[in-house]
Design an enzyme around this catalytic site. Structure first.
Site, PDB file in Angstrom:
ATOM      1  N   HIS A   1     -14.088  -3.421   5.728  1.00  0.00           N
ATOM      2  CA  HIS A   1     -12.856  -3.138   6.475  1.00  0.00           C
ATOM      3  C   HIS A   1     -11.903  -4.334   6.351  1.00  0.00           C
ATOM      4  CE1 HIS A   1     -10.112  -2.387   9.818  1.00  0.00           C
ATOM      5  NE2 HIS A   1     -10.513  -3.492  10.411  1.00  0.00           N
TER       6      HIS A   1
ATOM      7  N   ASP B   1      16.160  -7.406 -12.092  1.00  0.00           N
ATOM      8  CA  ASP B   1      14.737  -7.042 -12.031  1.00  0.00           C
ATOM      9  C   ASP B   1      13.969  -8.295 -11.615  1.00  0.00           C
ATOM     10  OD1 ASP B   1      12.127  -5.965 -12.449  1.00  0.00           O
ATOM     11  OD2 ASP B   1      12.949  -4.618 -13.961  1.00  0.00           O
TER      12      ASP B   1
ATOM     13  N   TRP C   1     -16.293 -10.926   5.970  1.00  0.00           N
ATOM     14  CA  TRP C   1     -15.319 -11.164   4.889  1.00  0.00           C
ATOM     15  C   TRP C   1     -15.285 -12.638   4.519  1.00  0.00           C
ATOM     16  CZ3 TRP C   1     -10.456 -13.669   4.320  1.00  0.00           C
ATOM     17  CH2 TRP C   1      -9.986 -14.330   5.452  1.00  0.00           C
TER      18      TRP C   1
ATOM     19  N   SER D   1      -4.419 -11.169  -9.317  1.00  0.00           N
ATOM     20  CA  SER D   1      -3.274 -10.302  -9.056  1.00  0.00           C
ATOM     21  C   SER D   1      -2.297 -10.974  -8.088  1.00  0.00           C
ATOM     22  CB  SER D   1      -3.772  -8.973  -8.490  1.00  0.00           C
ATOM     23  OG  SER D   1      -2.729  -8.280  -7.871  1.00  0.00           O
ATOM     24  N   SER D   2      -2.839 -11.570  -7.012  1.00  0.00           N
ATOM     25  CA  SER D   2      -1.958 -12.217  -6.031  1.00  0.00           C
ATOM     26  C   SER D   2      -1.210 -13.384  -6.645  1.00  0.00           C
ATOM     27  CB  SER D   2      -2.765 -12.750  -4.847  1.00  0.00           C
ATOM     28  OG  SER D   2      -3.505 -11.730  -4.267  1.00  0.00           O
TER      29      SER D   2
ATOM     30  N   HIS E   1      -7.201 -20.350   6.241  1.00  0.00           N
ATOM     31  CA  HIS E   1      -6.151 -20.485   7.241  1.00  0.00           C
ATOM     32  C   HIS E   1      -4.755 -20.273   6.673  1.00  0.00           C
ATOM     33  CE1 HIS E   1      -4.781 -20.709  11.207  1.00  0.00           C
ATOM     34  NE2 HIS E   1      -3.742 -21.348  10.734  1.00  0.00           N
TER      35      HIS E   1
ATOM     36  N   GLU F   1      -4.160 -18.437   4.324  1.00  0.00           N
ATOM     37  CA  GLU F   1      -4.160 -16.998   4.051  1.00  0.00           C
ATOM     38  C   GLU F   1      -3.634 -16.207   5.252  1.00  0.00           C
ATOM     39  OE1 GLU F   1      -4.711 -15.020   1.520  1.00  0.00           O
ATOM     40  OE2 GLU F   1      -4.854 -13.112   2.589  1.00  0.00           O
TER      41      GLU F   1
ATOM     42  N   TYR G   1      -1.472 -17.077   7.256  1.00  0.00           N
ATOM     43  CA  TYR G   1      -0.011 -17.199   7.277  1.00  0.00           C
ATOM     44  C   TYR G   1       0.619 -16.443   6.115  1.00  0.00           C
ATOM     45  CZ  TYR G   1      -0.378 -19.978  11.318  1.00  0.00           C
ATOM     46  OH  TYR G   1      -0.648 -20.340  12.593  1.00  0.00           O
TER      47      TYR G   1
ATOM     48  N   SER H   1      13.279 -10.919  11.083  1.00  0.00           N
ATOM     49  CA  SER H   1      14.539 -11.659  11.116  1.00  0.00           C
ATOM     50  C   SER H   1      15.650 -10.902  10.401  1.00  0.00           C
ATOM     51  CB  SER H   1      14.375 -13.032  10.456  1.00  0.00           C
ATOM     52  OG  SER H   1      13.342 -13.735  11.073  1.00  0.00           O
TER      53      SER H   1
ATOM     54  N   HIS I   1     -10.332 -25.374  12.701  1.00  0.00           N
ATOM     55  CA  HIS I   1     -10.364 -24.762  14.038  1.00  0.00           C
ATOM     56  C   HIS I   1     -11.134 -23.439  14.015  1.00  0.00           C
ATOM     57  CE1 HIS I   1      -6.204 -22.709  13.276  1.00  0.00           C
ATOM     58  NE2 HIS I   1      -7.164 -21.912  12.940  1.00  0.00           N
ATOM     59  N   HIS I   2     -11.468 -22.961  12.822  1.00  0.00           N
ATOM     60  CA  HIS I   2     -12.347 -21.788  12.737  1.00  0.00           C
ATOM     61  C   HIS I   2     -13.808 -22.195  12.891  1.00  0.00           C
ATOM     62  CE1 HIS I   2      -9.156 -19.065  11.166  1.00  0.00           C
ATOM     63  NE2 HIS I   2      -8.649 -20.208  10.742  1.00  0.00           N
TER      64      HIS I   2
ATOM     65  N   THR J   1       6.401 -21.837  15.889  1.00  0.00           N
ATOM     66  CA  THR J   1       6.280 -20.403  16.148  1.00  0.00           C
ATOM     67  C   THR J   1       7.109 -20.028  17.371  1.00  0.00           C
ATOM     68  OG1 THR J   1       4.022 -20.639  15.359  1.00  0.00           O
ATOM     69  CG2 THR J   1       4.620 -18.519  16.278  1.00  0.00           C
TER      70      THR J   1
ATOM     71  N   LYS K   1      10.707 -19.715  16.544  1.00  0.00           N
ATOM     72  CA  LYS K   1      11.057 -18.435  15.925  1.00  0.00           C
ATOM     73  C   LYS K   1      11.234 -17.346  16.977  1.00  0.00           C
ATOM     74  CE  LYS K   1       9.932 -17.567  11.775  1.00  0.00           C
ATOM     75  NZ  LYS K   1      10.472 -18.248  10.603  1.00  0.00           N
TER      76      LYS K   1
ATOM     77  N   ARG L   1     -18.821 -10.687  18.426  1.00  0.00           N
ATOM     78  CA  ARG L   1     -18.270  -9.768  17.427  1.00  0.00           C
ATOM     79  C   ARG L   1     -19.349  -9.418  16.417  1.00  0.00           C
ATOM     80  NH1 ARG L   1     -15.005 -14.118  13.733  1.00  0.00           N
ATOM     81  NH2 ARG L   1     -14.417 -12.298  12.557  1.00  0.00           N
TER      82      ARG L   1
END
Lengths: 291, 525
Positions: free
Chosen positions: B77, B106, B142, B169-170, B253, B255, B257, B268, B302-303, B328, B331, B450
């Site tokens: 998932h 293009d 994951w 690809s990314s 991390h 990622e 963002y 915006s 922090h993870h 943040t 914003k 979890r």
């Protein structure tokens, strides 16, 4: 477009109502909303930190969302307002950078104090080694010649099988009971050495206020002083494979003399069997659990 | 000003029609469409997996799936939603909108663009095929932490290979975005005149190029540990399982963002349109985005507050993480200030954008709570974390993508979407997504970990609510699918400037946007 919006409103409100009614049975137990205050000095400090940050965010939320909703009601095109054209204000932007910084400092100071305290394992009066296995816990009272494994209890184990037909609510402490509890004395600074044999686990009893990863090949340490006698339940918190959800932790905190008695009792035949079993690892654990 | 030189709006590459047009296309609009449709398909696949999870958690006891399959569902998932739904959706929006927004004909590298899209179906075919391999698919989360990940069966190398392809690809997509933005802007469009969506994507693309190779490195080390006798992550051979976590989160991390910065750009863009007022604090928005991107590189641990880091490390990562709240916050304040004294209307894109600001902020609040290391010792690996990142990624990233889809559908299809269906979709989604995820805060605080397939009975009630919300949210998304099909087929014709307050070059060309735009670059004041 606007007429459509109005027409749709009644139907949308009805849909929301149906959902709320569907959720009704859940209102039976509103008790579980917040973190436990726990039974140790550190868990209470952590709870206080948690509530402090929570209320700060609630106040910020009220101010920010309040301004938003006010704007959404008052500054709608349908009220005939003309849009202002301002798009910059250095003063305002400095203010709303500096104020959050001050708030953050007010959070960081107490958090730092608690963290320093939590990491200080010196002057422990006894040490327990916790080892994570797939999927049970091993406990060793260092220097006391006592060690054993602790597994999910039989009743839960039967009920949790896929399609067992046993109603979990009919089982006492479903999934939070073990065959052998970790017995600890109250009012004693206990150091934990935490490690694992196969994959990473995490030893967690919410009432103590922390969790610590059990990592193969490494020994983590942490500590606690339990204030009140009682039975405290927790579980493995790091994904450790198929039976990750089925390795509970049960701590029984007792008075010092009761603990001494219990410890002496463990040094008998029981303790001997457990020591021999430990050498054989998993299979022995299974035999122990079957006993 | 119209920069369209071709009369026939749907002029295709010579000789290619039907299927071959889509297979060989190098047109940014076609590729954008492919990406968006792919992402919608993956959103439904990943969503179906989430429903398996919610079905099993509907009540205590194991009823539907066995624990191992449950772990495969949680793992896949996440992988499908991150790499299959959210990232390709943003890349699709980038492909469609960046050339239109900067006045380019293009993307800079059209053939690579084709390739970077067509890698995705192969990557996901492999990933989803692992579910049927002996020993089952990925079930270690994951994050793929060793040693657990190394217990995967025959599927192991295929999972690694699939993720490598997604990464390639990314990276190619990012190179294309950077090359387009830096080289192909219309004359007069300085960097500080670019639309914010373009800015956020430029920064995101750099993040991707910086961290995708890190992920590739981490999983390659897993691969050599498994098959070539290395022991990077095995203490028995002198390695360290925690090393993997450091490397993974150095990717992971930034990622998260990557998954949210383009959403900031979308919101915006949309809020000023429907507030009929210029974005407040454009330059501070740009600097805030850049600061967030920079900070994202120094907060990874922090993870991992519970792995047993030294005190100094925990303090550093706690302070750095808390700092992210500042840009943040800037914003969010800027969005509120943009709405302040505007003349707002609330069409579906605006509704999703407003819901984004509120619900993403709630996700930000729980993020701030998680940043406090001592408190994190209690939150870590519980449903509180699950609630946190779903507020950020579902009501954040996905709501922004929905907002973008509604906002630009008229430009893509030439038709206005059905506003009534759009409103239904919005209200049902917003109500049900909160029924789904809000109770998970309570579950986590009450002590539910979890990634467990079964739980003790005290967690039953809120899980029931959450599952009901989950099914309702999942079904609500079918309205969106129907709405898109309906809009593509026909409907009220959209004007070039579909929205009264819309600004930007994309609204200068007709709707639908012609196959070729801006053969001569438009002039920007």
């Amino acid at each position: 477009m606007k007429r459509n919006w109005r027409r749709g409103f009644g139907a949308r409100a009805a849909a929301a109502l149906v959902l709320l009614v569907a959720a009704m049975p859940a209102w039976a137990d509103f008790g579980l909303l917040n973190m436990t205050e726990g039974v140790t000095e550190s868990s209470r400090q952590i709870y206080d930190l948690h509530m402090r940050i929570f209320w700060i965010t609630v106040v910020i939320g009220l101010v920010v969302f309040g301004a938003m909703f006010y704007s959404m009601f008052r500054h709608r095109k349908s009220r005939g307002v003309k849009p202002a054209q301002f798009h910059h204000s250095t003063a305002v932007e400095i203010v709303w950078t500096v104020i959050p910084l001050i708030i953050l400092v007010s959070m960081a100071v107490p958090a730092t104090r608690v963290l320093i305290d939590l990491e200080d394992t010196s002057d422990a009066e006894m040490t327990v080694k916790v080892t994570g296995y797939q999927w049970f816990w091993g406990y060793e009272y260092m220097g006391e010649d006592v060690q054993f494994f602790s597994r999910l209890d039989e009743a839960s184990n039967r009920a949790r099988q896929l399609g067992s037909g046993i109603d979990p609510s009919s089982v006492d402490n479903y999934l939070q009971n073990v065959d052998r509890r970790l017995v600890l004395p109250v009012d004693t600074k206990i150091r934990f050495l935490i490690t694992a044999e196969d994959v990473i686990h995490s030893w967690w009893v919410p009432d103590l206020g922390w969790k610590k990863d059990a990592i193969p090949g490494f020994v983590n340490q942490t500590w606690t002083v339990i204030d009140e006698p009682g039975v405290y339940r927790g579980r493995c918190a790091e994904l450790c494979g198929r039976d990750h959800g089925f390795m509970p932790v049960v701590v029984e905190a007792v008075a010092q003399d009761e603990y001494e008695q219990w410890l002496a009792g463990q040094r008998g035949d029981d303790g001997e069997a457990a020591r021999t079993a430990a050498v054989d690892g998993d299979d022995a654990g299974a035999r122990l659990a079957a006993r | 000003m119209t920069a369209t030189t071709h009369d026939d709006a749907h002029h295709h590459e010579a000789g290619y029609g039907g299927l071959r047009r889509w297979l060989f296309t190098t047109n940014h609009k076609d590729i954008g469409t492919l990406y968006l449709l792919w992402s919608l398909a993956m959103f439904l696949v990943g969503g179906a997996m989430a429903l398996v999870i919610r079905a099993e958690l509907f009540q205590p006891g194991l009823q539907v799936v066995d624990p191992y399959f449950f772990n495969q569902m949680t793992t896949n998932h996440a992988l499908v939603m991150i790499f299959g739904a959210v990232m390709p959706a943003f890349t699709g929006l980038a492909n469609w909108m960046i050339p239109l927004m900067v006045g380019a004909p293009d993307m800079a590298l059209p053939r690579m663009n084709n390739w970077s899209f067509w890698l995705l179906p192969f990557a996901f075919a492999i990933l989803l095929a692992t579910l049927f391999m002996p020993g089952g698919g990925a079930a270690g989360g994951w994050t793929m932490y060793p040693p657990l990940m190394l217990q995967t069966g025959d599927a192991f190398p295929f999972i690694i290979f699939a993720i490598h392809i997604m990464g390639i690809s990314s990276i190619m997509g990012s190179i294309n975005v950077i090359a387009t933005i830096l080289n192909m802007r219309a004359p007069g469009m300085t960097l500080m005149k670019m639309p914010l969506f373009v800015w956020t994507w430029l920064i995101t693309a750099y993040l991707m190029i910086a961290v995708m190779p890190v992920l590739a490195g981490a999983i390659t080390m897993l691969l050599t540990d498994q098959y070539f006798g290395t022991t990077f992550f095995s203490a028995a051979g002198g390695g360290d399982p925690v090393l993997y976590q450091h490397i993974f989160w150095f990717f992971g991390h930034p990622e998260v963002y990557i998954l949210i910065l383009p959403a900031f750009g979308i919101v915006s863009t949309i809020i000023p349109t429907f507030a009929r007022k210029p974005l407040f604090g454009y330059s501070s928005m740009v600097y805030a985005t850049a600061s967030i991107a920079f900070l994202s590189f120094i907060v990874w641990a922090h993870h991992m507050f519970t792995v047993g880091m030294p005190l100094a490390g925990e303090l550093f990562f706690m302070y750095a993480t808390m700092l992210i709240a500042v840009p943040t916050g800037v914003k969010v304040f800027n969005w509120v200030a943009t709405m302040w004294r505007g003349a707002m209307t609330f069409e579906t894109p605006m509704l999703f954008a407003v819901a984004f600001v509120i619900l993403f902020t709630i996700g930000g609040f729980s993020g701030l709570m998680l940043a406090i290391a001592p408190a994190d010792f209690q939150y870590h690996d519980t449903y509180f974390v699950v609630a946190h990142f779903h507020y950020v990624l579902v009501t954040g990233a996905i709501f922004a993508i929905m907002a973008a889809a509604y906002y630009w559908l008229p430009k893509w299809t030439g038709h206005m979407y059905d506003e009534r269906l759009g409103q239904w979709h919005f209200w049902l989604s917003t109500i049900t997504v909160n029924v789904l995820f809000f109770p998970q805060h309570f579950l986590g605080l009450a002590g539910m970990p979890r990634r467990i397939p079964d739980y003790s009975v005290q967690f039953a009630d809120w899980n029931l609510v959450s599952s009901l919300g989950g099914f309702a949210f999942g079904l609500s998304q079918l309205i969106f699918v129907w709405l898109v099909i309906k809009c593509a087929r026909g409907g009220q014709r959209a004007e070039a400037r579909a929205w009264e307050g819309a600004e930007g070059l994309e609204w200068e060309v007709p709707s639908p946007a012609p196959h070729h735009t801006f053969d001569t670059p438009p002039a920007v004041r």
